[in-house]
Scaffold this active site. Structure first.
Site, PDB file in Angstrom:
ATOM      1  N   SER A 103      72.172 104.292  47.444  1.00  0.00           N
ATOM      2  CA  SER A 103      71.516 103.231  46.708  1.00  0.00           C
ATOM      3  C   SER A 103      70.253 102.730  47.412  1.00  0.00           C
ATOM      4  O   SER A 103      69.422 103.543  47.799  1.00  0.00           O
ATOM      5  CB  SER A 103      72.539 102.127  46.471  1.00  0.00           C
ATOM      6  OG  SER A 103      72.230 101.440  45.310  1.00  0.00           O
ATOM      7  N   LYS A 105      67.156 104.920  49.369  1.00  0.00           N
ATOM      8  CA  LYS A 105      65.695 104.806  49.325  1.00  0.00           C
ATOM      9  C   LYS A 105      65.175 104.806  50.773  1.00  0.00           C
ATOM     10  O   LYS A 105      64.207 105.475  51.114  1.00  0.00           O
ATOM     11  CB  LYS A 105      65.257 103.516  48.626  1.00  0.00           C
ATOM     12  CG  LYS A 105      65.866 103.293  47.214  1.00  0.00           C
ATOM     13  CD  LYS A 105      65.391 101.977  46.593  1.00  0.00           C
ATOM     14  CE  LYS A 105      66.348 101.290  45.629  1.00  0.00           C
ATOM     15  NZ  LYS A 105      66.742 101.894  44.428  1.00  0.00           N
ATOM     16  N   TRP A 133      71.494 103.219  35.342  1.00  0.00           N
ATOM     17  CA  TRP A 133      70.478 102.332  35.942  1.00  0.00           C
ATOM     18  C   TRP A 133      69.613 103.114  36.948  1.00  0.00           C
ATOM     19  O   TRP A 133      68.424 102.876  37.092  1.00  0.00           O
ATOM     20  CB  TRP A 133      71.215 101.172  36.603  1.00  0.00           C
ATOM     21  CG  TRP A 133      70.413 100.095  37.272  1.00  0.00           C
ATOM     22  CD1 TRP A 133      70.471  99.753  38.594  1.00  0.00           C
ATOM     23  CD2 TRP A 133      69.479  99.190  36.668  1.00  0.00           C
ATOM     24  NE1 TRP A 133      69.635  98.696  38.841  1.00  0.00           N
ATOM     25  CE2 TRP A 133      69.008  98.324  37.673  1.00  0.00           C
ATOM     26  CE3 TRP A 133      69.002  99.027  35.368  1.00  0.00           C
ATOM     27  CZ2 TRP A 133      68.086  97.309  37.440  1.00  0.00           C
ATOM     28  CZ3 TRP A 133      68.072  98.014  35.128  1.00  0.00           C
ATOM     29  CH2 TRP A 133      67.620  97.171  36.153  1.00  0.00           C
ATOM     30  N   HIS A 192      78.256 104.165  40.007  1.00  0.00           N
ATOM     31  CA  HIS A 192      77.390 104.035  41.178  1.00  0.00           C
ATOM     32  C   HIS A 192      78.252 103.797  42.422  1.00  0.00           C
ATOM     33  O   HIS A 192      78.874 102.742  42.544  1.00  0.00           O
ATOM     34  CB  HIS A 192      76.492 102.815  40.915  1.00  0.00           C
ATOM     35  CG  HIS A 192      75.468 102.548  41.950  1.00  0.00           C
ATOM     36  ND1 HIS A 192      74.364 103.347  42.132  1.00  0.00           N
ATOM     37  CD2 HIS A 192      75.352 101.547  42.855  1.00  0.00           C
ATOM     38  CE1 HIS A 192      73.615 102.852  43.096  1.00  0.00           C
ATOM     39  NE2 HIS A 192      74.193 101.755  43.557  1.00  0.00           N
TER      40      HIS A 192
HETATM   41  C1  GCU Z   1      70.452  97.187  42.512  1.00  0.00           C
HETATM   42  C2  GCU Z   1      69.039  97.713  42.451  1.00  0.00           C
HETATM   43  C3  GCU Z   1      68.972  99.207  42.774  1.00  0.00           C
HETATM   44  C4  GCU Z   1      69.681  99.481  44.075  1.00  0.00           C
HETATM   45  C5  GCU Z   1      71.074  98.900  44.040  1.00  0.00           C
HETATM   46  C6  GCU Z   1      71.841  98.980  45.365  1.00  0.00           C
HETATM   47  O1  GCU Z   1      71.197  97.735  41.465  1.00  0.00           O
HETATM   48  O2  GCU Z   1      68.526  97.440  41.180  1.00  0.00           O
HETATM   49  O3  GCU Z   1      67.639  99.633  42.878  1.00  0.00           O
HETATM   50  O4  GCU Z   1      69.685 100.858  44.357  1.00  0.00           O
HETATM   51  O5  GCU Z   1      71.017  97.519  43.738  1.00  0.00           O
HETATM   52  O6  GCU Z   1      71.266  99.119  46.421  1.00  0.00           O
HETATM   53  O7  GCU Z   1      73.061  98.812  45.329  1.00  0.00           O
END
Ligand code: GCU
Length: 427
Positions: free
Chosen positions: A260, A264, A351, A402
């Site tokens: 998540s 990144k 998402w 997720h």
């Molecule tokens: C939120 C956010 C995502 C991210 C996620 C996470 O959903 O919008 O961009 O990847 O959190 O880190 O759990």
């Protein structure tokens, strides 16, 4: 007239809400053109590995730094290892556990991070490791009572026994389902992790806290260049400096992974620091592996509005203007070449735009081809729970939400075996 006066704001509110709704319909993905990977800014065609490494790679890296993630705040910071705690009989005697505290020092100000490491005790050689940041503190990745509980800021989460932004004993092991430590050790790998809040607590305070906090003057001078993701990524590189000094760790075989927002950070760290042997993105989505121009699921505007501190300030100029971005995320994946890269999605995680994550990997292919590797070319997603691997590239889309599951880890372990030759080392 009166009725118009009442209705107009309501109409605007309604339209605004509609605009903010994420697109989850493939037929509504706008037409887009991706920036060309293999033409330099000066118009030169990039024909081979050295053109890539010498000309195009530095150009693209600089664009991500200038427009997306901001620069690493590290070039002016000293780091020093201040504490090494080693337990030789951890996890019922099968593991060595190390906890390494590293200080960041700048003009008398300090910040610190703690690196938790498990190594399989049976391995007398330097061990290849998996390495990634965690969300709630090192002590949440395993029930092991020897892991220090972080005293840094932690996001409140009552389910995890975190109150008033401080972790408690009750949160020990509460994210263990995401970290199959024993499996990793059995497969002949070690594991290292850092709590991401050690580097930059995850809230917007205009970069006063974490390792940004010790750079206040620099912040004023380079305001555009700061971001949370860069701080998290920088911590990964500093830990790598430490791994290079630790005789028990095979620093040439470090597989960097993140889930998540931490996916990144792993991608950005892997792009900046070529010492990471493999880079794995688990459900990293918008600002990670997924193409921004598709605007499917989370968009640049949505991510910047909810998390203004994740990216550098210039990235906000591209809210609703994805087509004007000088990069897209396939270029971030291409920066990992020629090293093995794995992108993973989850079916219900719309998402994060699974298809956008996959297509991004496909579009990174031309760079890997310059190095003579086979690539993934098929534009259709593979079947759910079936992995698609080719050359240095790996992809799967798992059923479910997720998350990062043991099944995901099993694919990463297999991938590392293939690319790092770990199988031959196993006893
Ligand atoms: C939120 C956010 C995502 C991210 C996620 C996470 O959903 O919008 O961009 O990847 O959190 O880190 O759990």
């Amino acid at each position: 007239m009166k009725i118009l006066k009442i209705l107009t704001p309501a109409l605007f509110f309604f339209l605004g809400t509609l605009a903010a709704q994420p697109i989850y319909d493939e037929s509504k993905v706008p037409a887009y053109e991706l920036p060309d990977l293999l033409t330099s800014d000066g118009g030169q065609s990039i024909e081979d590995q050295s053109d890539w490494m010498d000309i195009r790679r530095p150009e693209i890296l600089q664009k991500f730094s200038d427009f997306v993630y901001g620069s690493y705040p590290l070039n002016i910071v000293q780091t020093e290892v201040s504490r090494v705690d080693v337990a030789t009989e951890a996890l019922d005697g099968v593991a060595i556990r190390k906890q390494i505290t590293i200080h960041f020092v700048h003009e008398g100000d300090t910040a610190d991070m703690s690196v938790l490491i498990y190594l399989p005790k049976a391995d007398p050689n330097p061990t290849p490791i998996f390495f990634g940041l965690n969300f709630y503190g090192n002590h949440t990745i395993h029930v092991d009572s020897g892991i220090d509980i972080t005293d840094h800021y932690v996001r409140n989460n009552n389910d995890l026994h975190i109150f008033n932004n401080r972790a408690t004993e009750g949160s020990r092991g509460l994210r263990a389902h995401r970290w199959p430590v024993e499996l990793i050790l059995e497969r002949g790998y070690g594991l290292a992790t850092i709590y991401y809040g050690d580097l930059d607590p995850d809230y917007d305070d205009n970069f006063e806290n974490g390792i940004h906090g010790i750079l206040v003057d620099q912040r004023r001078r380079h305001e555009l260049a700061f971001s949370g993701i860069s701080a998290w990524a920088a911590g990964l590189s500093v830990a790598m400096d430490y791994f290079e000094t630790d005789q028990d760790i095979d620093h040439d075989r470090v597989s960097l992974l993140g889930h998540s927002r931490l996916g990144k950070a792993a991608l950005w760290a892997g792009a900046m620091d070529q010492r990471f042997a493999i880079v794995i993105s688990n459900n990293s989505g918008c600002g990670g592996a997924a193409l921004s121009r598709r605007k499917y699921g989370e968009t640049v505007r949505q991510i910047n509005e909810r998390f203004p501190h994740w990216f550098c300030k210039r990235f906000h100029n591209f809210n609703d203007k994805e087509n004007e971005l000088p990069v897209d995320q396939h270029m971030l994946l291409a920066l990992l070449a020629p090293r093995p890269v794995y992108v993973a999605s989850a079916e219900d995680d719309r998402w994060a735009d699974p298809r956008g994550e996959y297509i991004s990997l496909v579009h990174a292919g031309p760079t890997y081809e310059l190095f003579g590797f086979d690539v993934i070319e098929n534009h259709e997603l593979p079947a759910t729970n079936e992995r698609r691997w080719s050359g240095q590239m790996g992809y799967h889309i798992r059923s479910g939400p997720h998350d990062i599951t043991t099944w995901d880890w099993e694919q990463y372990l297999d991938f590392a075996d293939v690319h790092l030759g770990q199988r031959e080392l196993k006893r």
